[in-house]
Design a protein around this motif. Sequence first.
Motif, PDB file in Angstrom:
ATOM      1  N   ILE A  57      38.357   7.190   9.432  1.00  0.00           N
ATOM      2  CA  ILE A  57      39.779   6.856   9.619  1.00  0.00           C
ATOM      3  C   ILE A  57      40.450   6.365   8.326  1.00  0.00           C
ATOM      4  O   ILE A  57      41.659   6.293   8.257  1.00  0.00           O
ATOM      5  N   GLU A  58      39.640   6.096   7.297  1.00  0.00           N
ATOM      6  CA  GLU A  58      40.241   5.733   6.001  1.00  0.00           C
ATOM      7  C   GLU A  58      40.817   6.949   5.264  1.00  0.00           C
ATOM      8  O   GLU A  58      41.649   6.789   4.376  1.00  0.00           O
ATOM      9  N   TYR A  59      40.324   8.138   5.633  1.00  0.00           N
ATOM     10  CA  TYR A  59      40.655   9.321   4.832  1.00  0.00           C
ATOM     11  C   TYR A  59      41.918  10.031   5.337  1.00  0.00           C
ATOM     12  O   TYR A  59      41.884  11.156   5.801  1.00  0.00           O
ATOM     13  N   SER A  60      43.026   9.329   5.235  1.00  0.00           N
ATOM     14  CA  SER A  60      44.313   9.859   5.712  1.00  0.00           C
ATOM     15  C   SER A  60      44.884  10.861   4.708  1.00  0.00           C
ATOM     16  O   SER A  60      44.461  10.910   3.547  1.00  0.00           O
ATOM     17  N   LYS A  61      45.866  11.637   5.170  1.00  0.00           N
ATOM     18  CA  LYS A  61      46.583  12.595   4.300  1.00  0.00           C
ATOM     19  C   LYS A  61      47.077  11.914   3.030  1.00  0.00           C
ATOM     20  O   LYS A  61      46.988  12.472   1.944  1.00  0.00           O
ATOM     21  N   GLU A  62      47.609  10.711   3.182  1.00  0.00           N
ATOM     22  CA  GLU A  62      48.212   9.989   2.059  1.00  0.00           C
ATOM     23  C   GLU A  62      47.204   9.748   0.936  1.00  0.00           C
ATOM     24  O   GLU A  62      47.510   9.892  -0.235  1.00  0.00           O
ATOM     25  N   VAL A  63      45.987   9.362   1.293  1.00  0.00           N
ATOM     26  CA  VAL A  63      45.040   8.983   0.232  1.00  0.00           C
ATOM     27  C   VAL A  63      44.198  10.164  -0.256  1.00  0.00           C
ATOM     28  O   VAL A  63      43.750  10.161  -1.394  1.00  0.00           O
ATOM     29  N   ILE A  64      44.001  11.171   0.581  1.00  0.00           N
ATOM     30  CA  ILE A  64      43.030  12.206   0.219  1.00  0.00           C
ATOM     31  C   ILE A  64      43.665  13.574  -0.062  1.00  0.00           C
ATOM     32  O   ILE A  64      43.045  14.441  -0.675  1.00  0.00           O
ATOM     33  N   GLY A  65      44.922  13.751   0.360  1.00  0.00           N
ATOM     34  CA  GLY A  65      45.611  15.040   0.183  1.00  0.00           C
ATOM     35  C   GLY A  65      45.593  15.485  -1.282  1.00  0.00           C
ATOM     36  O   GLY A  65      45.961  14.710  -2.167  1.00  0.00           O
ATOM     37  N   GLY A  66      45.119  16.696  -1.527  1.00  0.00           N
ATOM     38  CA  GLY A  66      45.114  17.264  -2.865  1.00  0.00           C
ATOM     39  C   GLY A  66      44.051  16.701  -3.809  1.00  0.00           C
ATOM     40  O   GLY A  66      43.956  17.115  -4.963  1.00  0.00           O
ATOM     41  N   LYS A  67      43.266  15.751  -3.316  1.00  0.00           N
ATOM     42  CA  LYS A  67      42.273  15.103  -4.194  1.00  0.00           C
ATOM     43  C   LYS A  67      40.867  15.693  -4.019  1.00  0.00           C
ATOM     44  O   LYS A  67      40.572  16.363  -3.029  1.00  0.00           O
ATOM     45  N   THR A  68      39.997  15.359  -4.985  1.00  0.00           N
ATOM     46  CA  THR A  68      38.568  15.647  -4.871  1.00  0.00           C
ATOM     47  C   THR A  68      37.879  14.380  -4.337  1.00  0.00           C
ATOM     48  O   THR A  68      38.192  13.283  -4.804  1.00  0.00           O
ATOM     49  N   ARG A  98      25.974   2.745   1.714  1.00  0.00           N
ATOM     50  CA  ARG A  98      24.560   2.403   1.710  1.00  0.00           C
ATOM     51  C   ARG A  98      24.388   1.339   2.797  1.00  0.00           C
ATOM     52  O   ARG A  98      25.168   0.379   2.835  1.00  0.00           O
ATOM     53  N   LYS A  99      23.410   1.550   3.671  1.00  0.00           N
ATOM     54  CA  LYS A  99      23.208   0.681   4.850  1.00  0.00           C
ATOM     55  C   LYS A  99      24.490   0.547   5.686  1.00  0.00           C
ATOM     56  O   LYS A  99      24.770  -0.499   6.261  1.00  0.00           O
ATOM     57  N   GLY A 100      25.293   1.607   5.691  1.00  0.00           N
ATOM     58  CA  GLY A 100      26.505   1.613   6.511  1.00  0.00           C
ATOM     59  C   GLY A 100      27.703   0.965   5.841  1.00  0.00           C
ATOM     60  O   GLY A 100      28.814   1.033   6.353  1.00  0.00           O
ATOM     61  N   LEU A 101      27.508   0.323   4.681  1.00  0.00           N
ATOM     62  CA  LEU A 101      28.592  -0.426   4.038  1.00  0.00           C
ATOM     63  C   LEU A 101      29.141   0.304   2.813  1.00  0.00           C
ATOM     64  O   LEU A 101      28.441   1.093   2.181  1.00  0.00           O
ATOM     65  N   LYS A 102      30.394  -0.004   2.485  1.00  0.00           N
ATOM     66  CA  LYS A 102      31.041   0.532   1.285  1.00  0.00           C
ATOM     67  C   LYS A 102      30.212   0.170   0.060  1.00  0.00           C
ATOM     68  O   LYS A 102      29.624  -0.907  -0.004  1.00  0.00           O
ATOM     69  N   ILE A 103      30.192   1.077  -0.906  1.00  0.00           N
ATOM     70  CA  ILE A 103      29.412   0.847  -2.129  1.00  0.00           C
ATOM     71  C   ILE A 103      30.300   0.147  -3.159  1.00  0.00           C
ATOM     72  O   ILE A 103      31.478   0.502  -3.312  1.00  0.00           O
ATOM     73  N   GLU A 104      29.757  -0.827  -3.850  1.00  0.00           N
ATOM     74  CA  GLU A 104      30.518  -1.568  -4.866  1.00  0.00           C
ATOM     75  C   GLU A 104      31.101  -0.613  -5.896  1.00  0.00           C
ATOM     76  O   GLU A 104      30.400   0.264  -6.401  1.00  0.00           O
ATOM     77  N   GLY A 105      32.374  -0.775  -6.163  1.00  0.00           N
ATOM     78  CA  GLY A 105      33.038   0.060  -7.169  1.00  0.00           C
ATOM     79  C   GLY A 105      33.566   1.380  -6.604  1.00  0.00           C
ATOM     80  O   GLY A 105      34.229   2.129  -7.307  1.00  0.00           O
ATOM     81  N   PHE A 106      33.279   1.668  -5.335  1.00  0.00           N
ATOM     82  CA  PHE A 106      33.771   2.896  -4.701  1.00  0.00           C
ATOM     83  C   PHE A 106      35.162   2.651  -4.096  1.00  0.00           C
ATOM     84  O   PHE A 106      35.538   1.508  -3.823  1.00  0.00           O
ATOM     85  N   ASP A 107      35.904   3.754  -3.880  1.00  0.00           N
ATOM     86  CA  ASP A 107      37.261   3.610  -3.343  1.00  0.00           C
ATOM     87  C   ASP A 107      37.258   3.423  -1.829  1.00  0.00           C
ATOM     88  O   ASP A 107      38.003   2.624  -1.285  1.00  0.00           O
ATOM     89  N   PHE A 108      36.388   4.179  -1.166  1.00  0.00           N
ATOM     90  CA  PHE A 108      36.365   4.100   0.292  1.00  0.00           C
ATOM     91  C   PHE A 108      34.943   4.065   0.821  1.00  0.00           C
ATOM     92  O   PHE A 108      33.999   4.422   0.113  1.00  0.00           O
ATOM     93  N   SER A 109      34.826   3.663   2.065  1.00  0.00           N
ATOM     94  CA  SER A 109      33.503   3.587   2.712  1.00  0.00           C
ATOM     95  C   SER A 109      33.232   4.908   3.438  1.00  0.00           C
ATOM     96  O   SER A 109      33.820   5.933   3.128  1.00  0.00           O
ATOM     97  N   ASN A 110      32.376   4.856   4.414  1.00  0.00           N
ATOM     98  CA  ASN A 110      32.022   6.047   5.184  1.00  0.00           C
ATOM     99  C   ASN A 110      32.772   6.072   6.509  1.00  0.00           C
ATOM    100  O   ASN A 110      32.268   6.558   7.511  1.00  0.00           O
ATOM    101  N   SER A 111      33.970   5.515   6.501  1.00  0.00           N
ATOM    102  CA  SER A 111      34.765   5.460   7.723  1.00  0.00           C
ATOM    103  C   SER A 111      35.784   6.591   7.736  1.00  0.00           C
ATOM    104  O   SER A 111      36.670   6.643   6.881  1.00  0.00           O
TER     105      SER A 111
END
Lengths: 234, 234
Positions: free
Chosen positions: A86-97, A71-84
């Motif tokens: 480069i945060e969504y690497s294989k390690e963190v997102i592989g096999g996940k929803t 929201r307004k470009g920033l990570k949302i409170e209580g969320f795991d990741f922002s809208n960046s």
Amino acid sequence: MKIDLIISAEDIKKAKVYKKTAVVIDMLRATSVITTAIANGCEKVIPVLTIEEALKTRKEYDKKAILGGERKGLKIEGFDFSNSPIEYSKEVIGGKTLIMTTTNGTRAIRGSEGAKDIIIGSVLNAEAVANRIIELNNDVAIVNAGTYGEFSIDDFICSGYIISCVKNKMKVELTDAAKTAYYVYKKNEDIESFVKYAKHYERIMELGLEEDFKYCCRKSTLKVVPQFINGEIL
Amino acid sequence: MKIDLIISAEDIKKAKVYKKTAVVIDMLRATSVITTAIANGCEKVIPVLTIEEALKTRKEYDKKAILGGERKGLKIEGFDFSNSPIEYSKEVIGGKTLIMTTTNGTRAIRGSEGAKDIIIGSVLNAEAVANRIIELNNDVAIVNAGTYGEFSIDDFICSGYIISCVKNKMKVELTDAAKTAYYVYKKNEDIESFVKYAKHYERIMELGLEEDFKYCCRKSTLKVVPQFINGEIL
């Protein structure tokens, strides 16, 4: 094949996407995040409109799901990741929803319902998107998410790039809006130089997201074409 | 001063023109006709939405009024003149009232109601329009009539030209849509070369209206800035 362009999520009219291939673009950064996540093995992305809907979806549907967005470009409170992306690497997102809510991109995706196919486009996967457009062989509406309901230079030139990839392979008929996007891209094939005129670019720089910006301008480095079907992007 | 751009009559939202200076553009050809008629001594232009309204207005308001306009680019049965600016000479229009209905232009004018001032722009009077914008000193919404509710290249580059005339005289803030129109104009200052990409241009040529086209691309040859007030353009 005819290619049209819709300038923002707020300007979508059902008749303009109906039975077409809708290509949703929010290059800074929602559709770049989705493309990257799927390329890195994310099982599916569920785009939702509100923070409440995101929290409810995780609770009821998949407690292990990752929450992402902004929201307004920033990570949302209580969320795991922002809208960046480069945060969504294989390690963190592989096999996940991934359950995701953003200001412009998720609205554009949900607003495109009624299209025959809804695919996710960005600079990162433009070449692959063009190939999929040709395969699907229907008229196309490129739906720019835009920024807060307004025409946004970043999505416009990204559309021009995708159109150029299609035009390299087949003859297409372009509406005036699509022609202008193509023209702007052909004059600025590096993309970055023109995106720097965008209001949205200023905001990205204010937030110190230059690395994200550079990443989102990388041309056709990813091969995946995420598709939105029944509320999920696969 | 902030300058925004609305891409077609169908995309006007009241909040986007409210209390601003709205500059309505339908360069091929309604606003070129209006500018020419007023420059040639026409007393006032009454833009109406339908043929029936035009006939009724003449009957009830001014039996000597001239009826002008088009449907599908052609003269309307029973009307005096078509939508060709070169028909509106001093001899035929001087001192007269013109009642006018066109497909896109008159809709854009009427759709801009709610703006503080509504002025009529074209390539013909761009320099004068820019001066008036500066005088009025409010934020600006350039309202492109577009073609049948769609983004139209001709109005878009005409907007870029007007923006350029303003920018030559003062610092302005442009939205992304306005910036892109300005960019396209700066790359095609002759205007004609880019308007030739317009879908609308094809239609004008099909109708054999090359002379109209050439006339409508003449830059800042007229000094008048028609203004729409209480249903009339003076």
